[in-house]
Design a protein around this motif. Structure first.
Motif, PDB file in Angstrom:
ATOM      1  N   HIS A  56       0.777  -1.316  -0.035  1.00  0.00           N
ATOM      2  CA  HIS A  56       0.040  -0.001   0.087  1.00  0.00           C
ATOM      3  C   HIS A  56       0.764   1.553   0.085  1.00  0.00           C
ATOM      4  CE1 HIS A  56      -3.322   2.765   1.218  1.00  0.00           C
ATOM      5  NE2 HIS A  56      -2.340   3.164   1.919  1.00  0.00           N
ATOM      6  N   ARG A  57       0.680   2.306  -0.878  1.00  0.00           N
ATOM      7  CA  ARG A  57       1.253   3.516  -0.998  1.00  0.00           C
ATOM      8  C   ARG A  57       0.500   4.566   0.204  1.00  0.00           C
ATOM      9  NH1 ARG A  57       1.722   7.415  -5.369  1.00  0.00           N
ATOM     10  NH2 ARG A  57      -0.368   7.458  -4.965  1.00  0.00           N
ATOM     11  N   GLY A  58       1.035   4.816   1.321  1.00  0.00           N
ATOM     12  CA  GLY A  58       0.467   5.562   2.384  1.00  0.00           C
ATOM     13  C   GLY A  58       0.708   5.064   3.738  1.00  0.00           C
ATOM     14  N   PHE A  59       0.161   5.308   4.576  1.00  0.00           N
ATOM     15  CA  PHE A  59       0.266   4.963   5.926  1.00  0.00           C
ATOM     16  C   PHE A  59      -0.698   3.863   6.236  1.00  0.00           C
ATOM     17  CE2 PHE A  59      -0.506   4.784  10.486  1.00  0.00           C
ATOM     18  CZ  PHE A  59       0.958   4.867  11.153  1.00  0.00           C
ATOM     19  N   ALA A  60      -0.024   2.570   6.469  1.00  0.00           N
ATOM     20  CA  ALA A  60      -0.844   1.482   6.660  1.00  0.00           C
ATOM     21  C   ALA A  60      -0.587   0.838   8.237  1.00  0.00           C
ATOM     22  CB  ALA A  60      -0.128   0.209   5.821  1.00  0.00           C
ATOM     23  N   PHE A  61      -1.697   0.932   8.951  1.00  0.00           N
ATOM     24  CA  PHE A  61      -1.649   0.447  10.374  1.00  0.00           C
ATOM     25  C   PHE A  61      -2.272  -0.970  10.420  1.00  0.00           C
ATOM     26  CE2 PHE A  61      -3.764   0.614  14.600  1.00  0.00           C
ATOM     27  CZ  PHE A  61      -2.436   0.692  15.353  1.00  0.00           C
ATOM     28  N   ILE A  62      -1.535  -1.853  11.127  1.00  0.00           N
ATOM     29  CA  ILE A  62      -2.036  -2.996  11.549  1.00  0.00           C
ATOM     30  C   ILE A  62      -1.744  -3.231  13.193  1.00  0.00           C
ATOM     31  CG2 ILE A  62      -2.460  -5.490  11.359  1.00  0.00           C
ATOM     32  CD1 ILE A  62      -0.913  -5.094   8.570  1.00  0.00           C
ATOM     33  N   ASP A  63      -3.112  -3.288  13.927  1.00  0.00           N
ATOM     34  CA  ASP A  63      -3.131  -3.360  15.420  1.00  0.00           C
ATOM     35  C   ASP A  63      -3.167  -5.149  15.289  1.00  0.00           C
ATOM     36  OD1 ASP A  63      -3.534  -3.047  18.188  1.00  0.00           O
ATOM     37  OD2 ASP A  63      -5.514  -3.200  17.802  1.00  0.00           O
ATOM     38  N   VAL A  64      -2.231  -5.670  15.723  1.00  0.00           N
ATOM     39  CA  VAL A  64      -2.356  -7.166  16.041  1.00  0.00           C
ATOM     40  C   VAL A  64      -2.511  -7.448  17.445  1.00  0.00           C
ATOM     41  CG1 VAL A  64      -0.953  -9.318  15.265  1.00  0.00           C
ATOM     42  CG2 VAL A  64      -0.540  -7.089  13.806  1.00  0.00           C
ATOM     43  N   ILE A  65      -3.454  -8.172  17.787  1.00  0.00           N
ATOM     44  CA  ILE A  65      -3.589  -8.731  19.051  1.00  0.00           C
ATOM     45  C   ILE A  65      -2.522  -9.779  19.296  1.00  0.00           C
ATOM     46  CG2 ILE A  65      -5.307  -9.392  20.958  1.00  0.00           C
ATOM     47  CD1 ILE A  65      -6.432  -7.158  19.814  1.00  0.00           C
ATOM     48  N   SER A  66      -1.861  -9.679  20.171  1.00  0.00           N
ATOM     49  CA  SER A  66      -0.665 -10.547  20.380  1.00  0.00           C
ATOM     50  C   SER A  66      -0.390 -10.892  21.711  1.00  0.00           C
ATOM     51  CB  SER A  66       0.626  -9.609  19.741  1.00  0.00           C
ATOM     52  OG  SER A  66       1.501 -10.572  19.746  1.00  0.00           O
ATOM     53  N   PRO A  67      -1.143 -12.020  22.065  1.00  0.00           N
ATOM     54  CA  PRO A  67      -1.178 -12.213  23.787  1.00  0.00           C
ATOM     55  C   PRO A  67       0.406 -12.437  24.245  1.00  0.00           C
ATOM     56  CG  PRO A  67      -2.735 -13.653  22.637  1.00  0.00           C
ATOM     57  CD  PRO A  67      -1.906 -12.869  21.604  1.00  0.00           C
ATOM     58  N   CYS A  68       0.358 -11.861  25.496  1.00  0.00           N
ATOM     59  CA  CYS A  68       1.656 -11.946  26.209  1.00  0.00           C
ATOM     60  C   CYS A  68       1.509 -13.440  27.152  1.00  0.00           C
ATOM     61  CB  CYS A  68       1.814 -10.881  27.183  1.00  0.00           C
ATOM     62  SG  CYS A  68       3.099 -11.014  28.298  1.00  0.00           S
ATOM     63  N   VAL A  69       2.221 -14.416  26.995  1.00  0.00           N
ATOM     64  CA  VAL A  69       1.773 -15.663  27.713  1.00  0.00           C
ATOM     65  C   VAL A  69       2.420 -15.506  29.236  1.00  0.00           C
ATOM     66  CG1 VAL A  69       1.693 -17.203  25.752  1.00  0.00           C
ATOM     67  CG2 VAL A  69       3.953 -16.485  26.812  1.00  0.00           C
ATOM     68  N   ALA A  70       3.229 -14.499  29.427  1.00  0.00           N
ATOM     69  CA  ALA A  70       3.891 -14.195  30.698  1.00  0.00           C
ATOM     70  C   ALA A  70       3.024 -13.682  31.721  1.00  0.00           C
ATOM     71  CB  ALA A  70       5.155 -13.687  30.632  1.00  0.00           C
ATOM     72  N   PHE A  71       2.189 -12.793  31.169  1.00  0.00           N
ATOM     73  CA  PHE A  71       1.511 -11.715  31.853  1.00  0.00           C
ATOM     74  C   PHE A  71      -0.041 -11.349  31.752  1.00  0.00           C
ATOM     75  CE2 PHE A  71       6.030 -10.489  32.152  1.00  0.00           C
ATOM     76  CZ  PHE A  71       6.317 -10.761  33.573  1.00  0.00           C
ATOM     77  N   ASN A  72      -0.404 -11.878  30.440  1.00  0.00           N
ATOM     78  CA  ASN A  72      -1.752 -11.323  30.295  1.00  0.00           C
ATOM     79  C   ASN A  72      -2.566 -12.412  29.381  1.00  0.00           C
ATOM     80  OD1 ASN A  72      -4.005  -9.587  30.420  1.00  0.00           O
ATOM     81  ND2 ASN A  72      -3.273  -8.564  28.751  1.00  0.00           N
ATOM     82  N   ASN A  73      -2.547 -13.756  29.741  1.00  0.00           N
ATOM     83  CA  ASN A  73      -3.068 -14.984  29.031  1.00  0.00           C
ATOM     84  C   ASN A  73      -4.171 -15.705  29.705  1.00  0.00           C
ATOM     85  OD1 ASN A  73      -3.432 -16.181  26.456  1.00  0.00           O
ATOM     86  ND2 ASN A  73      -1.980 -17.907  26.882  1.00  0.00           N
ATOM     87  N   HIS A  74      -4.502 -14.926  30.879  1.00  0.00           N
ATOM     88  CA  HIS A  74      -5.302 -15.818  31.976  1.00  0.00           C
ATOM     89  C   HIS A  74      -6.782 -15.522  31.761  1.00  0.00           C
ATOM     90  CE1 HIS A  74      -3.789 -11.949  33.279  1.00  0.00           C
ATOM     91  NE2 HIS A  74      -4.898 -11.690  33.597  1.00  0.00           N
ATOM     92  N   ASN A  75      -7.636 -16.399  32.171  1.00  0.00           N
ATOM     93  CA  ASN A  75      -9.032 -15.916  32.325  1.00  0.00           C
ATOM     94  C   ASN A  75      -9.214 -14.829  32.901  1.00  0.00           C
ATOM     95  OD1 ASN A  75      -9.915 -18.591  31.286  1.00  0.00           O
ATOM     96  ND2 ASN A  75      -9.916 -19.352  33.214  1.00  0.00           N
ATOM     97  N   GLY A  76     -10.088 -13.885  32.330  1.00  0.00           N
ATOM     98  CA  GLY A  76     -10.330 -12.437  32.931  1.00  0.00           C
ATOM     99  C   GLY A  76      -9.552 -11.471  32.230  1.00  0.00           C
ATOM    100  N   SER A  77      -8.561 -11.986  31.339  1.00  0.00           N
ATOM    101  CA  SER A  77      -7.917 -10.999  30.330  1.00  0.00           C
ATOM    102  C   SER A  77      -8.729 -11.058  29.048  1.00  0.00           C
ATOM    103  CB  SER A  77      -6.501 -11.453  30.128  1.00  0.00           C
ATOM    104  OG  SER A  77      -5.966 -11.121  28.936  1.00  0.00           O
ATOM    105  N   THR A  78      -8.943  -9.821  28.418  1.00  0.00           N
ATOM    106  CA  THR A  78      -9.603  -9.664  27.130  1.00  0.00           C
ATOM    107  C   THR A  78      -8.592  -9.835  26.037  1.00  0.00           C
ATOM    108  OG1 THR A  78      -9.581  -7.328  27.312  1.00  0.00           O
ATOM    109  CG2 THR A  78     -11.525  -8.472  27.930  1.00  0.00           C
ATOM    110  N   LYS A  79      -7.267 -10.013  26.327  1.00  0.00           N
ATOM    111  CA  LYS A  79      -6.227 -10.226  25.365  1.00  0.00           C
ATOM    112  C   LYS A  79      -5.718 -11.283  25.251  1.00  0.00           C
ATOM    113  CE  LYS A  79      -5.813  -5.544  23.936  1.00  0.00           C
ATOM    114  NZ  LYS A  79      -7.291  -5.179  24.225  1.00  0.00           N
ATOM    115  N   SER A  80      -6.302 -12.514  26.011  1.00  0.00           N
ATOM    116  CA  SER A  80      -5.595 -13.629  25.969  1.00  0.00           C
ATOM    117  C   SER A  80      -5.966 -14.576  24.501  1.00  0.00           C
ATOM    118  CB  SER A  80      -6.346 -14.442  27.126  1.00  0.00           C
ATOM    119  OG  SER A  80      -7.594 -14.729  26.962  1.00  0.00           O
ATOM    120  N   TYR A  81      -5.271 -15.622  24.283  1.00  0.00           N
ATOM    121  CA  TYR A  81      -5.456 -16.327  23.014  1.00  0.00           C
ATOM    122  C   TYR A  81      -6.979 -17.003  23.078  1.00  0.00           C
ATOM    123  CZ  TYR A  81      -0.643 -16.721  21.597  1.00  0.00           C
ATOM    124  OH  TYR A  81       0.459 -16.502  21.131  1.00  0.00           O
TER     125      TYR A  81
END
Ligand SMILES: Cc1ncc(C[n+]2csc(CCOP(=O)(O)OP(=O)(O)O)c2C)c(N)n1
Ligand code: SF4
Ligand SMILES: [Mg+2]
Lengths: 611, 356
Positions: free
Chosen positions: B206-231
């Motif tokens: 793409h020519r111009g500014f391309a932005f991709i927000d990739v949800i990318s879980p942190c297995v060490a600190f934010n992959n538990h039940n209760g987190s909305t960024k878990s796998y």
């Protein structure tokens, strides 16, 4: 007795009243007559309504520093009548609008009041209220032309060029000039005993401010990227760069630009853009002042440690914090020298004149590329924003940019193993490669974290220490590359050290001191790290004065710290009131020191100490 | 910790691309991130996308800030230069790099801490300036490298590993990018390579500014039940509105592909500057990926329902970039020399004359 080309005139105005253009014409007229002048804008951090002063010093001897005392005050701001009258030297002159008589606040028995009924003169001649306001300035300019014996043709000629294309404005301006001039000739003693006369002293010279000169230096040095955030007194540098680049860097055929200017969202981004560009092989710079320098600190440490060229112009103003944003100072010295945490330091250049602003700007890019490190040019408001008479700029067309140690694709083809931070030449400077150069060789990861000679991340104590030591070696190389100090005189017991805009009044102060039996050897510092000459000069004298424009004697600290000098040997001479330091202040304080310490005047050590 | 050079092993069985290179030629150093960290999957997707696009592996500028995510440019495209800058300031460095040489592909990798907290100002302004680059945020809702503090993209009510809920509203970088003028905006999931790789390809070309927000879980600190960024959470709540398929320049639909039965009005193709195309397949006929306001409204509404909208959310195929805005010459600025840059003494004589 008539005094020619030697006086200080100060215009006291209200900002936003249009006085700047009339005052500028006054200065330019003197310049064009060959009268050696320097100018100073003393303005508030405000757009309209506050007091503002413009000062022109004419000096037959060509002294460019500020002089204390005003010989002729043009008092156009009732708000400041009192202080303006008080600033006039005994026997001096005070020009005022006496349409409503002489204001009590201007009364002083020992000065000469020159009343001109400016408002009354204008009233019947102009109907437009805006013109009535603006032309007040033009009327006093006309009167001054008679009082000071300025060639009228020079001024009218300037009006015609200034309003070229807006011809309907030329006639009313000339009419207003004539109103003032005629009144002065008819009713006042003209010309005054202080007046101007033509000389050939300024033939070939130019009149320019340091910011425009620095911008031009950046243009000539091949800077293609300027990223900045507005801040007085640096803004006009970025603006001047844009003006010159539009003119000289636009492709004649396509209209496309060979430069990019980004007004960044803040100073952090400005220096980040410069560093990104420097990493990718383009010459880039930013211009800022103290608050911006503070913000840029983290990035400057990155560029120091990751070894990326970047050029920063700090046009200093009075700190701390927002301080006096429209007043001058040399208060950023230590903050610039050691900007950022950890063992970080940066080469500095100290231009003293517009000519040097031009030359050091250009040199800064060569140095920064050669040393692969940020280079900071420390100018100030006094130099950056005031027009001064300068030698014309020159450029050697044979000059090649020194892009430093950058490996080309062919170079890489010939190299077995590339190590970005290997000290191949023993000067502490490694070879760098630019992104995209070679398909197989030369790529490396630039980081602000510790790495070995092959740019690999490491926390090994030996590798870290080795790298830091190499950076120290590079620092010593830098000392031999930055501009050397300028040293004059060589046989006096005491010396004086100074830098930047302190140079202008120093020339005058040195003459005065010699006349008063306190001749000094002088060293003007032009760069940091200090060359070997600097320590030699100080060692060669019993004591040295260090004259600078900040409260804490920052240059003294830097000299003591970097050269291991006995602090007792250095006598600070300081001024930090926000106007530029004057010869009067320097000479007085140095004589005071001689007197306080019962130092004999006129004693010279036989054989010479500082030789 | 020291750098580990990845052994270069010849893999004759790996397929070669148009440049005669295989995937390994696009890889980087061995990752030092936690096993299972989402960021490594993003790096792998970048490797795959660049290899399949047959882009020369040394013609990239890889820029990052500070964080686990910002370390990743070491882990792809070894033949290219990378620059691990300071925390939150990747955008300005990328801006300078892109201004200096417009010919390099610029990939910026940042984290949610890096871009949504300390660097949010720079993020906003690089979007405005339309720097021609691919800007990736490896979004894990936490500060991985400083051991698990909430980041500004963490959803209100989502809990920390110890069960403490986040009390503050989240910042959605996708919404910001849409609002400020990004011309290619997507969200994806590190666990969905099928979706991510074509998005990366489209964004790179793409020519111009391309932005991709990739949800990318942190297995060490934010992959538990209760987190909305878990796998698990993203798998359960992700909804792709527009799936992008990458169609190379010489793409001819195979028999197998033509049988894919798309409902009428739900597919379209978008041309990319090099002649390749993106085929967009929409879940919902009414979704318009060329309408910025519509895309923004959709994202905000879904967010309120607790859904994670993914896919190509917005694209403007005719966008301009910063060089076009500034009208710079075609030659990279870093390739201009004295002859092009220095006006010389002749010009200086004229400049001097103007100062008299
Ligand atoms: C100026 C500054 N402040 C704080 C830090 C410490 N720090 C390093 S990484 C980081 C957060 C990184 O979070 P994110 O960007 O989300 O990356 P992640 O590790 O989650 O991938 C912080 C606060 C720093 N490096 N610099
Ligand atoms: S701490 Fe989290 S973000 Fe960092 S490497 Fe480990 S899993 Fe990845
Ligand atoms: Mg994070």
């Amino acid at each position: 007795m008539t005094v020619y080309n030697d006086f200080v005139i100060r215009f006291a105005n209200v900002n936003g009243s249009g006085s700047a253009s009339a005052n500028g014409m006054f200065a330019k007229a003197l310049f064009r007559m060959g009268v050696p002048i320097s100018t100073r804008n003393i303005f508030p951090s405000n757009i309209e309504g506050l007091p503002t002063w413009f000062e022109v010093r004419a000096s037959q001897a060509g002294y460019q520093g500020r002089r204390e005392g005003v010989d002729l005050m043009v008092a156009m701001n009732a708000e400041t009548y009192e202080e303006d009258a008080a600033a006039v030297v005994p026997g001096g002159y005070l020009l005022h609008d006496n349409s409503k008589g002489l204001d009590r606040r201007l009364l002083r028995a020992d000065i000469n009041a020159i009343g001109i009924p400016i408002a009354k003169l204008i009233l019947p001649e102009f109907t437009n209220p805006k013109q009535r306001k603006l032309f007040k300035n033009i009327v006093y300019l006309g009167a001054l032309s008679a009082l000071l014996n300025i060639d009228f043709d020079v001024i009218t000629g300037m009006v015609s060029t200034q309003y070229k294309g807006k011809d309907e404005l030329i006639q009313p301006n000339i009419h207003a000039l004539e109103l003032g001039r005629r009144y002065a000739k008819q009713y006042l003693e003209c010309p005054l005993p202080i007046q101007v006369r033509r000389t050939k002293q300024l033939d070939g010279k130019i009149m320019v401010d340091g910011n425009a000169a620095g911008a031009l230096g950046a243009l000539y040095a091949g800077a293609t990227i300027c990223a900045w955030y507005p801040i007085t007194p640096s803004t006009s540098m970025a603006e001047a760069f844009e003006k010159y680049a539009n003119q000289w860097r636009t492709d004649a055929e396509t209209g496309q630009r060979k430069f990019a200017i980004i007004q960044a969202e803040d100073e952090l981004a400005a220096i980040g853009i410069v560093i990104g560009a420097g990493w990718n092989g383009a010459r880039a710079f930013t211009a800022t002042s103290g608050p911006g320098l503070s913000l840029m600190s983290e990035f400057l440490g990155l560029a120091y440690f990751a070894e990326i060229p970047a050029v920063l112009f700090d046009i200093q103003r009075a700190g701390p914090s927002t301080g006096m944003p429209t007043r001058t100072q040399q208060g950023d010295l230590l903050a610039a020298a050691y900007a950022s945490h950890g063992d970080t330091k940066h080469p500095l250049l100290f231009p003293a004149t517009p000519k040097e602003s031009f030359e050091f700007a250009a040199d800064a890019f060569d140095l920064s590329d050669r040393l692969q490190t940020p280079v900071i040019v420390l100018s100030d408001l006094e130099l950056g924003m005031n027009d001064a008479v300068s030698d014309a700029f020159t450029w050697d067309d044979a000059r090649q940019y020194d892009r430093g140690k950058v490996l080309s694709k062919e170079d890489l083809d010939d190299i077995e193993a590339f190590g970005r931070y290997l000290d191949v030449d023993g000067d502490g400077i490694g070879y760098r490669t630019l992104p995209g150069t070679h398909a197989e060789k030369g790529a490396f990861f630039t980081r602000g974290t510790s790495r070995d000679a092959y740019a690999r991340y490491t926390e090994a104590p030996e590798a870290y220490t080795e790298n830091m030591d190499r950076l120290a070696k590079k620092w010593r190389t830098a000392a031999s590359l930055v501009p050397a100090p300028e040293i004059s005189g060589h046989r006096h017991r005491a010396g004086v050290v100074f830098y930047g805009t302190t140079a202008a009044p120093m020339a005058e102060a040195l003459v005065r001191l010699a006349d008063d039996g306190a001749p000094l050897d002088a060293m003007r510092l032009r760069g940091f790290p200090f060359a070997a000459d600097v320590a030699d000069f100080i060692d060669g004298h019993e004591f040295v004065f260090v004259v600078e424009q900040n409260r804490d004697a920052q240059m003294k600290t830097l000299l003591v710290n970097e050269l291991d000098i006995d602090p007792a040997k250095i006598v600070p001479v300081l001024y930090y009131g926000g106007l530029s330091i004057s010869a009067d202040a320097i000479a007085e304080r140095i004589i005071e020191h001689f007197d306080e310490h019962n130092l004999p005047r006129l004693k010279e050590v036989p054989g010479g100490l500082g030789a | 910790m020291t750098f580990v050079a990845k052994p270069r092993v010849h893999h004759p069985q790996l397929p070669l691309n148009d440049l005669g290179l295989n995937r390994r030629d696009y890889e980087g150093a061995v990752s030092t991130l936690c096993a299972g960290c989402g960021h490594d999957s993003v790096s792998a997707a970048i490797v795959q996308a660049c290899a399949e696009l047959s882009l020369p592996p040394h013609r990239f500028a890889k820029i990052s800030g500070i964080g686990c995510s910002s370390k990743t440019p070491s882990y792809f495209l070894n033949a290219s230069h990378g620059f691990n800058a300071v925390h939150g300031r990747m955008p300005s460095v990328a801006t300078g790099a892109n201004l200096a040489n417009r010919e390099l592909h610029c990939i910026g990798v940042s984290g949610d801490g890096d871009s949504a907290s300390i660097g949010i100002g720079q993020f906003a302004h690089i979007v405005r300036r339309r720097i021609n680059m691919l800007y990736i945020v490896d979004n894990n809702g936490t500060y991985g490298l400083t051991k698990g503090q909430f980041s500004a993209t963490n959803d209100k009510g989502s809990t920390s590993k110890k069960g403490v809920p986040n009390l503050y509203e989240p910042i959605d970088l996708v919404s910001m990018a849409l609002q400020i003028g990004a011309s290619f905006v997507a969200r994806s999931f590190s666990g969905d390579k099928q979706q991510l790789v074509p998005l990366l390809k489209g964004a790179l070309l793409h020519r111009g500014f391309a932005f991709i927000d990739v949800i990318s879980p942190c297995v060490a600190f934010n992959n538990h039940n209760g987190s909305t960024k878990s796998y698990d959470y993203v798998r359960g709540h992700g909804a792709s509105v527009v799936t992008a398929d990458f169609l190379p320049k010489d793409f001819i639909a195979t028999a197998a592909e033509t049988v894919v039965d798309y409902a009428p009005g739900t597919t379209e193709t978008v041309a990319l500057p090099d002649g390749s195309r993106l085929r967009l397949s929409k879940l919902d006929e009414s979704y318009d990926p060329h309408d910025r306001a519509h895309a923004l409204a959709h994202v905000l509404e879904a967010q309120q329902r607790g859904e994670v909208v993914t896919g190509l959310l917005y694209v403007d195929p005719d966008a301009s970039d910063c060089h076009e805005i500034l009208d710079t010459v075609e030659t990279p600025l870093n390739a201009l020399g004295e002859a092009e840059l220095c006006p010389g003494q002749g010009a200086l004589d004229r400049i001097n004359a103007g100062l008299r």
